[in-house]
Write a protein that holds these residues in place. Structure first.
Motif, mmCIF file in Angstrom:
data_model
loop_
_atom_site.group_PDB
_atom_site.id
_atom_site.type_symbol
_atom_site.label_atom_id
_atom_site.label_comp_id
_atom_site.label_asym_id
_atom_site.label_seq_id
_atom_site.Cartn_x
_atom_site.Cartn_y
_atom_site.Cartn_z
ATOM 1 N N THR A 71 0.528 -1.528 0.004
ATOM 2 C CA THR A 71 -0.155 0.040 0.038
ATOM 3 C C THR A 71 0.981 1.022 0.017
ATOM 4 N N GLU A 72 0.349 2.101 -0.872
ATOM 5 C CA GLU A 72 1.190 3.794 -0.340
ATOM 6 C C GLU A 72 -0.260 4.622 -0.328
ATOM 7 N N THR A 73 -1.589 4.109 0.279
ATOM 8 C CA THR A 73 -1.887 4.562 1.084
ATOM 9 C C THR A 73 -2.547 4.903 2.725
ATOM 10 N N SER A 74 -2.138 5.827 2.990
ATOM 11 C CA SER A 74 -1.525 6.024 4.896
ATOM 12 C C SER A 74 -3.198 6.133 5.684
ATOM 13 N N GLU A 75 -3.779 5.776 4.419
ATOM 14 C CA GLU A 75 -5.500 5.613 5.195
ATOM 15 C C GLU A 75 -5.737 3.985 6.185
ATOM 16 N N ASP A 76 -4.648 3.458 5.135
ATOM 17 C CA ASP A 76 -5.006 1.592 5.592
ATOM 18 C C ASP A 76 -4.406 1.543 7.104
ATOM 19 N N PHE A 77 -4.185 3.034 7.804
ATOM 20 C CA PHE A 77 -3.095 2.811 8.897
ATOM 21 C C PHE A 77 -4.265 3.137 9.964
ATOM 22 N N ASN A 78 -4.722 2.268 10.236
ATOM 23 C CA ASN A 78 -6.540 2.413 11.054
ATOM 24 C C ASN A 78 -6.415 1.489 11.703
ATOM 25 N N THR A 79 -6.928 1.323 12.653
ATOM 26 C CA THR A 79 -7.366 0.843 13.709
ATOM 27 C C THR A 79 -8.186 -1.384 13.294
ATOM 28 N N GLU A 80 -8.658 -1.092 12.692
ATOM 29 C CA GLU A 80 -9.852 -2.164 12.060
ATOM 30 C C GLU A 80 -8.737 -2.503 11.077
ATOM 31 N N ASN A 81 -8.282 -1.877 10.015
ATOM 32 C CA ASN A 81 -7.350 -2.626 8.410
ATOM 33 C C ASN A 81 -6.391 -3.346 9.168
ATOM 34 N N LEU A 82 -4.977 -2.252 10.615
ATOM 35 C CA LEU A 82 -3.976 -2.867 11.057
ATOM 36 C C LEU A 82 -4.153 -4.265 11.598
ATOM 37 N N ARG A 83 -5.261 -4.785 11.692
ATOM 38 C CA ARG A 83 -5.383 -5.871 12.890
ATOM 39 C C ARG A 83 -5.687 -7.346 12.266
ATOM 40 N N LYS A 101 -3.630 10.378 13.420
ATOM 41 C CA LYS A 101 -4.461 9.884 14.192
ATOM 42 C C LYS A 101 -3.905 8.818 13.075
ATOM 43 N N GLN A 102 -3.290 8.303 12.237
ATOM 44 C CA GLN A 102 -2.869 7.376 11.243
ATOM 45 C C GLN A 102 -1.671 6.577 12.627
ATOM 46 N N GLN A 103 -1.031 8.103 12.501
ATOM 47 C CA GLN A 103 0.294 7.368 13.826
ATOM 48 C C GLN A 103 0.037 6.528 14.772
ATOM 49 N N ARG A 104 -1.120 6.827 15.992
ATOM 50 C CA ARG A 104 -1.906 6.784 16.860
ATOM 51 C C ARG A 104 -2.193 5.041 16.422
ATOM 52 N N PHE A 106 -1.381 3.436 14.693
ATOM 53 C CA PHE A 106 -0.494 2.097 14.092
ATOM 54 C C PHE A 106 0.688 2.122 15.762
ATOM 55 N N GLU A 107 0.255 3.402 16.949
ATOM 56 C CA GLU A 107 1.571 3.443 18.034
ATOM 57 C C GLU A 107 0.456 2.077 18.351
ATOM 58 N N ALA A 108 -0.728 1.659 18.367
ATOM 59 C CA ALA A 108 -2.060 1.093 19.574
ATOM 60 C C ALA A 108 -1.694 -0.054 19.112
ATOM 61 N N TYR A 109 -1.684 -0.950 16.790
ATOM 62 C CA TYR A 109 -1.278 -1.789 16.802
ATOM 63 C C TYR A 109 0.454 -2.263 16.871
ATOM 64 N N ILE A 110 1.316 -1.738 17.406
ATOM 65 C CA ILE A 110 2.630 -2.262 17.496
ATOM 66 C C ILE A 110 2.176 -2.402 19.455
ATOM 67 N N LYS A 111 1.299 -2.247 20.581
ATOM 68 C CA LYS A 111 1.438 -2.105 22.127
ATOM 69 C C LYS A 111 0.519 -2.987 21.626
ATOM 70 N N ASN A 112 -0.372 -3.597 20.686
ATOM 71 C CA ASN A 112 -0.769 -4.751 20.961
ATOM 72 C C ASN A 112 0.177 -5.873 20.389
ATOM 73 N N GLY A 113 1.072 -5.813 20.582
ATOM 74 C CA GLY A 113 1.781 -7.466 20.037
ATOM 75 C C GLY A 113 1.869 -7.055 18.123
ATOM 76 N N GLY A 114 1.647 -6.031 17.217
ATOM 77 C CA GLY A 114 2.191 -6.110 15.991
ATOM 78 C C GLY A 114 3.798 -5.820 15.971
ATOM 79 N N SER A 115 3.901 -6.287 14.557
ATOM 80 C CA SER A 115 5.644 -6.333 14.405
ATOM 81 C C SER A 115 5.337 -4.905 12.872
ATOM 82 N N TYR A 116 7.078 -4.665 13.622
ATOM 83 C CA TYR A 116 7.548 -3.684 12.248
ATOM 84 C C TYR A 116 8.888 -4.072 11.936
#
Length: 251
Positions: A71-83, A101-104, A106-116
């Protein structure tokens, strides 16, 4: 097109590809593939190797039981999609690519155990986002000029990691070698550049070029390689990328 439509199309393609390729993993791993989001948005310099990098990551995925979506779409960085993703890769992103908003999200995604995972210019990204700087592990400061791409010797600092287990004590390869600032002292260094082996280094004896760590609930891996198209054809560099991905996925 939403994630689930993309998922259906991708699964059909992957099933066909796996039927025609020799897989390097166990069959039971193929039944439940991991999903990886590769983010390639640029607001500054755009590397010509991005498309080759995406192609390589997809090849590795087909052969190792994970599915890569770009993706090159920043809007994909939302809670529903990142999960939907087990790993998010920033592939040579540059400058400010996400809003607050998108940064927040992604932060939540990592805090919930996601990987980067960051590749090359991922360190030339989001200089004003302190949390991201700690996650990626440092920021780009400069690189050699005339030419930028040079052969250098890399010392393998950590050998018991899947991204370096295939390497010897040193690794000689050609790439664009970044100098870094604001390095996170809490990362685990995998590879260190020998500045005596090329011209243009400014970090001195402590010049990490690949590292990993756990951060704020998730896993993070970075490699400075990947400036050139040729990088993604190198067997050792491809194995280095694959090992980083597998570690991020917890395999």
């Amino acid at each position: 097109m939403n994630f689930y439509k993309i998922l259906l199309i991708t699964l059909c393609f992957v099933c066909f590809a796996q039927a025609n390729e020799t897989s390097t993993i166990q069959k039971d791993s193929i039944k439940t593939p991991d999903f990886i989001l590769v983010f390639t948005k640029t607001e500054g310099y755009r590397h010509k190797s991005i498309e080759k990098g995406v192609h390589t990551l997809r090849q590795l995925g087909r052969r190792n039981g994970f599915i890569v979506l770009q993706t090159e779409t920043s809007e994909d960085f939302n809670t529903e999609n990142l999960r939907n993703y087990q790993l998010v890769i920033f592939l040579s992103t540059t400058q400010d690519v996400l809003n607050d908003k998108q940064q927040r999200a992604f932060e939540a995604y990592i805090k919930n155990g996601g990987s980067y995972m960051g590749i090359h210019a991922a360190t030339d990204t989001e200089y004003d986002w302190f949390w991201y700087g700690k996650l990626v592990g440092g920021y780009f400061e400069s690189h050699p000029n005339n030419p930028n791409v040079l052969s250098a010797k890399i010392d393998v600092v950590t050998k018991d990691h899947p991204s370096t287990a295939h390497l010897g004590d040193t690794w000689q390869r050609k790439d664009e070698w970044y100098n870094f600032k604001n390095l996170n002292p809490d990362v685990n260094v995998l590879l260190n550049l020998d500045e005596k082996s090329y011209q243009g280094g400014t970090n001195g004896a402590n010049h990490p070029i690949a590292w990993y760590h756990t951060y704020d609930g998730g896993r993070a891996f970075y490699t400075g390689g990947g400036h050139t198209n040729e990088s993604f054809d190198e067997p050792d560099f491809r194995q280095h990328l694959l090992g980083g991905i597998l570690w991020c996925l917890g395999r």
